[in-house]
Design an enzyme around this catalytic site. Structure first.
Site, PDB file in Angstrom:
ATOM      1  N   ARG A 185      -0.919  64.704 -15.462  1.00 15.64           N
ATOM      2  CA  ARG A 185       0.781  64.592 -16.208  1.00 15.64           C
ATOM      3  C   ARG A 185       0.546  65.020 -17.514  1.00 15.64           C
ATOM      4  NH1 ARG A 185       2.840  59.000 -13.000  1.00 15.64           N
ATOM      5  NH2 ARG A 185       4.197  60.161 -11.677  1.00 15.64           N
ATOM      6  N   LYS A 223       4.643  51.722  -3.497  1.00 17.11           N
ATOM      7  CA  LYS A 223       5.902  51.356  -3.864  1.00 17.11           C
ATOM      8  C   LYS A 223       6.702  51.304  -2.790  1.00 17.11           C
ATOM      9  CE  LYS A 223       5.075  53.278  -8.448  1.00 17.11           C
ATOM     10  NZ  LYS A 223       5.466  54.378  -9.547  1.00 17.11           N
ATOM     11  N   GLY A 254       2.515  60.734  -9.000  1.00 18.18           N
ATOM     12  CA  GLY A 254       1.557  60.453 -10.078  1.00 18.18           C
ATOM     13  C   GLY A 254       0.181  60.405  -9.200  1.00 18.18           C
ATOM     14  N   GLY A 261       8.704  59.157  -6.707  1.00 21.88           N
ATOM     15  CA  GLY A 261      10.091  58.721  -6.330  1.00 21.88           C
ATOM     16  C   GLY A 261      10.864  59.552  -7.132  1.00 21.88           C
TER      17      GLY A 261
HETATM   18  N1  LIG Z   1      -2.884  50.538   2.788  1.00 21.43           N
HETATM   19  C1  LIG Z   1      -2.565  50.486   1.384  1.00 21.43           C
HETATM   20  N2  LIG Z   1      -2.235  49.300   0.800  1.00 21.43           N
HETATM   21  C2  LIG Z   1      -2.339  49.113  -0.474  1.00 21.43           C
HETATM   22  N3  LIG Z   1      -2.175  50.163  -1.258  1.00 21.43           N
HETATM   23  C3  LIG Z   1      -2.321  51.434  -0.696  1.00 21.43           C
HETATM   24  C4  LIG Z   1      -2.257  51.483   0.561  1.00 21.43           C
HETATM   25  N4  LIG Z   1      -2.231  52.850   0.854  1.00 21.43           N
HETATM   26  C5  LIG Z   1      -2.061  53.608  -0.272  1.00 21.43           C
HETATM   27  N5  LIG Z   1      -2.137  52.530  -1.281  1.00 21.43           N
HETATM   28  C6  LIG Z   1      -2.026  52.925  -2.750  1.00 21.43           C
HETATM   29  O1  LIG Z   1      -0.826  53.507  -3.189  1.00 21.43           O
HETATM   30  C7  LIG Z   1      -1.129  53.915  -4.447  1.00 21.43           C
HETATM   31  C8  LIG Z   1      -0.172  54.859  -4.898  1.00 21.43           C
HETATM   32  O2  LIG Z   1       1.233  54.720  -4.359  1.00 21.43           O
HETATM   33  P1  LIG Z   1       2.512  55.224  -5.319  1.00 21.43           P
HETATM   34  O3  LIG Z   1       2.442  54.972  -6.572  1.00 21.43           O
HETATM   35  O4  LIG Z   1       3.716  54.908  -4.256  1.00 21.43           O
HETATM   36  O5  LIG Z   1       2.275  56.880  -5.015  1.00 21.43           O
HETATM   37  P2  LIG Z   1       2.981  58.066  -5.846  1.00 21.43           P
HETATM   38  O6  LIG Z   1       2.241  57.549  -7.118  1.00 21.43           O
HETATM   39  O7  LIG Z   1       1.954  59.160  -5.404  1.00 21.43           O
HETATM   40  O8  LIG Z   1       4.260  58.122  -5.934  1.00 21.43           O
HETATM   41  C9  LIG Z   1      -2.494  54.070  -4.632  1.00 21.43           C
HETATM   42  O9  LIG Z   1      -3.008  53.563  -5.754  1.00 21.43           O
HETATM   43  C10 LIG Z   1      -3.210  53.705  -3.443  1.00 21.43           C
HETATM   44  O10 LIG Z   1      -4.116  52.972  -3.639  1.00 21.43           O
HETATM   45  O1  LIG Z   2       4.355  56.824 -11.391  1.00 22.18           O
HETATM   46  C1  LIG Z   2       5.528  57.132 -11.203  1.00 22.18           C
HETATM   47  O2  LIG Z   2       6.279  57.476 -10.392  1.00 22.18           O
HETATM   48  P1  LIG Z   2       5.795  57.700  -8.638  1.00 22.18           P
HETATM   49  O3  LIG Z   2       4.508  56.751  -8.554  1.00 22.18           O
HETATM   50  O4  LIG Z   2       6.925  57.791  -7.814  1.00 22.18           O
HETATM   51  O5  LIG Z   2       4.970  59.079  -9.058  1.00 22.18           O
HETATM   52  C2  LIG Z   2       6.407  57.305 -12.676  1.00 22.18           C
HETATM   53  O6  LIG Z   2       5.685  57.380 -13.943  1.00 22.18           O
HETATM   54  C3  LIG Z   2       7.533  56.010 -12.811  1.00 22.18           C
HETATM   55  O7  LIG Z   2       6.898  54.982 -12.762  1.00 22.18           O
HETATM   56  P2  LIG Z   2       7.511  53.645 -12.129  1.00 22.18           P
HETATM   57  O8  LIG Z   2       7.858  53.693 -10.578  1.00 22.18           O
HETATM   58  O9  LIG Z   2       6.715  52.532 -12.571  1.00 22.18           O
HETATM   59  O10 LIG Z   2       9.082  53.682 -12.765  1.00 22.18           O
END
Ligand SMILES: Nc1ncnc2c1ncn2[C@@H]1O[C@H](COP(=O)(O)OP(=O)(O)O)[C@@H](O)[C@H]1O
Ligand SMILES: O=C(OP(=O)(O)O)[C@H](O)COP(=O)(O)O
Length: 403
Positions: free
Chosen positions: A37, A202, A360, A384
């Site tokens: 990033r 999330k 991310g 997101g």
């Molecule tokens: N089964 C699970 N239980 C808890 N955490 C998980 C599980 N599968 C994936 N994760 C966690 O999800 C996190 C990423 O989620 P998220 O922020 O939603 O993705 P991104 O940043 O790609 O949008 C990672 O830190 C990973 O460890």
């Molecule tokens: O990591 C982020 O989003 P992402 O996990 O959906 O890629 C962005 O930095 C936004 O963070 P936030 O979901 O805490 O607002």
């Protein structure tokens, strides 16, 4: 949307330019584990500095609770930015206080400063317009011009994303322009089969996007923390897995609508489960079992998709023409639970589809697991944000740059 090139033509020399970046990078033991990033926003910062701007870089990191918390300091990101730029980058230890004001006042033309985590201030994420506005007023005092380039946060109606650009002349940075350019293709004519893989942690944020995806995607593969609300809705025991109990009825309706619309909604058939969340600091070997998805013991949590699911999902990706993937399907930060995420990444690489990886952690996973970034069609810095963009939603951080 005014582009940064137009801004540069008008001239930025000597101006204080506030760059809202997304430097929300993964950290382990205080070390950045993936700087993607920071590299993604570097061209915007470098170009402004070259043009003689006094560049103020701002971002959030993690989800601190509106007050300073050293675990979420942007200091490591500022140091890394300095290394990448090959220049001294000043760091303000607060966001709008004495340190920020002094740091900005001391900037020479062409110099860069990073101010401390925006979310150390409750005003940044406040629901109340006036509270957010008051914080945006303080931020506006620091700068003459605003550049929005934190694509990963454009779906957040936060002070630095939404309210600040209304207070300053503004333009979009190179990263936002690139991201929007690629994602636009996925909202227009999508080549089918269109497969979407959703995982991550999330869960409540991302469950909502399924509503729209059920009218767009041909197949929806569910993994990560997201999967357990679905398995629970099917009546399975999910033990102590991530679970969004208040969304169970919503998820049941999704499953019914998927069937009605002819969308394949595919859930894990097996899971790696454990009594303990793994130690991500020491990465000590985990004690886990592999079980069918309907046999998760009551005292255990699901931490990755199992081998049968990996094969099933790879087969659902193999003949796709378009693939969008957000969210690791397991706790990939620990080697014992990285196998599912690695299998999904490999399936994307092996397919001839146009592939987009967003988020991310998803982007970090692909890189830290050793995949070549060029093997994917596009790696988006926002999870997101890209999902909400694909939903066709108005994103506050883009809308604010358009007016
Ligand atoms: N089964 C699970 N239980 C808890 N955490 C998980 C599980 N599968 C994936 N994760 C966690 O999800 C996190 C990423 O989620 P998220 O922020 O939603 O993705 P991104 O940043 O790609 O949008 C990672 O830190 C990973 O460890
Ligand atoms: O990591 C982020 O989003 P992402 O996990 O959906 O890629 C962005 O930095 C936004 O963070 P936030 O979901 O805490 O607002």
């Amino acid at each position: 949307m005014k582009t940064i090139d137009e801004l540069l033509t008008e001239g930025v020399s000597g101006k204080r330019v506030f760059v809202r970046a997304d430097l929300n990078v993964p950290l382990s033991n205080g070390e950045i584990t993936d700087d993607g990033r920071i590299r993604a926003v570097q061209p915007t910062i470098a170009k402004l500095a070259e043009a003689g701007a006094r560049v103020i870089v701002a971002s959030h990191l993690g989800r601190p609770k509106g007050a300073p918390d050293p675990a979420f300091s942007l200091a490591p990101a500022a140091a890394r930015l300095g290394e990448l730029l090959g220049a001294d980058v000043a760091f303000a230890t607060d966001t709008v206080g004495a340190s920020a004001k002094e740091t900005v006042a001391a900037l020479a033309d062409g110099q860069v400063a990073v101010i401390e985590n925006l979310r150390f201030n409750a005003g940044e994420t406040a629901k109340d317009d006036a509270e957010r506005g008051a914080f945006a007023d303080q931020l506006a005092e620091l700068a003459d011009v605003y550049v929005g380039d934190g694509f990963g946060a454009v779906h957040r109606k936060h002070a630095s994303v939404f309210d600040l650009p209304a207070r300053l002349p503004h333009a979009a940075g190179y990263l936002i322009a690139t991201e929007v350019g690629v994602l636009k293709k996925l909202t227009a004519e999508v080549k089918r089969p269109y497969v979407v893989i959703l995982g991550g942690a999330k869960v409540s944020d991302k469950l909502a996007v399924i509503d729209e995806l059920l009218g767009k995607a041909d197949r929806l593969l569910i993994g990560g923390g997201m999967a357990y609300t679905f398995l629970y809705a099917k009546g399975y025991e999910v033990g102590i897995s991530l679970l969004q109990k208040d969304q169970v009825d919503v998820v049941k309706e999704y499953m019914a609508r998927a069937e009605k619309n002819g969308v394949e909604l595919v859930l894990p058939v097996d899971i790696l489960a454990s009594k303990d969340f793994p130690d991500l600091k020491t990465k000590a070997p985990a004690d886990f079992i592999t079980v069918d998805a309907d046999k998760i013991p009551a005292d255990q949590e699901g931490l990755d998709i199992g081998p049968k699911t990996r094969e099933l999902y790879a087969s659902k990706i193999a003949d796709a023409e378009t693939v969008f993937w957000n969210g690791p399907v397991g706790v990939f930060e620990h080697p014992d639970y990285a196998g599912g995420t690695r299998a999904i990444a490999q399936a994307l690489v092996d397919s001839s589809a146009f592939t987009v990886v967003g988020g991310g952690d998803s982007a970090a996973a692909v890189r830290t697991l050793g995949f070549d970034e060029n093997a994917f069609g596009h790696i988006s810095t926002g999870g997101g944000a890209s999902l909400e963009y694909l939903e066709g939603k108005t994103l506050p951080g883009l809308a604010a740059l358009e007016v």
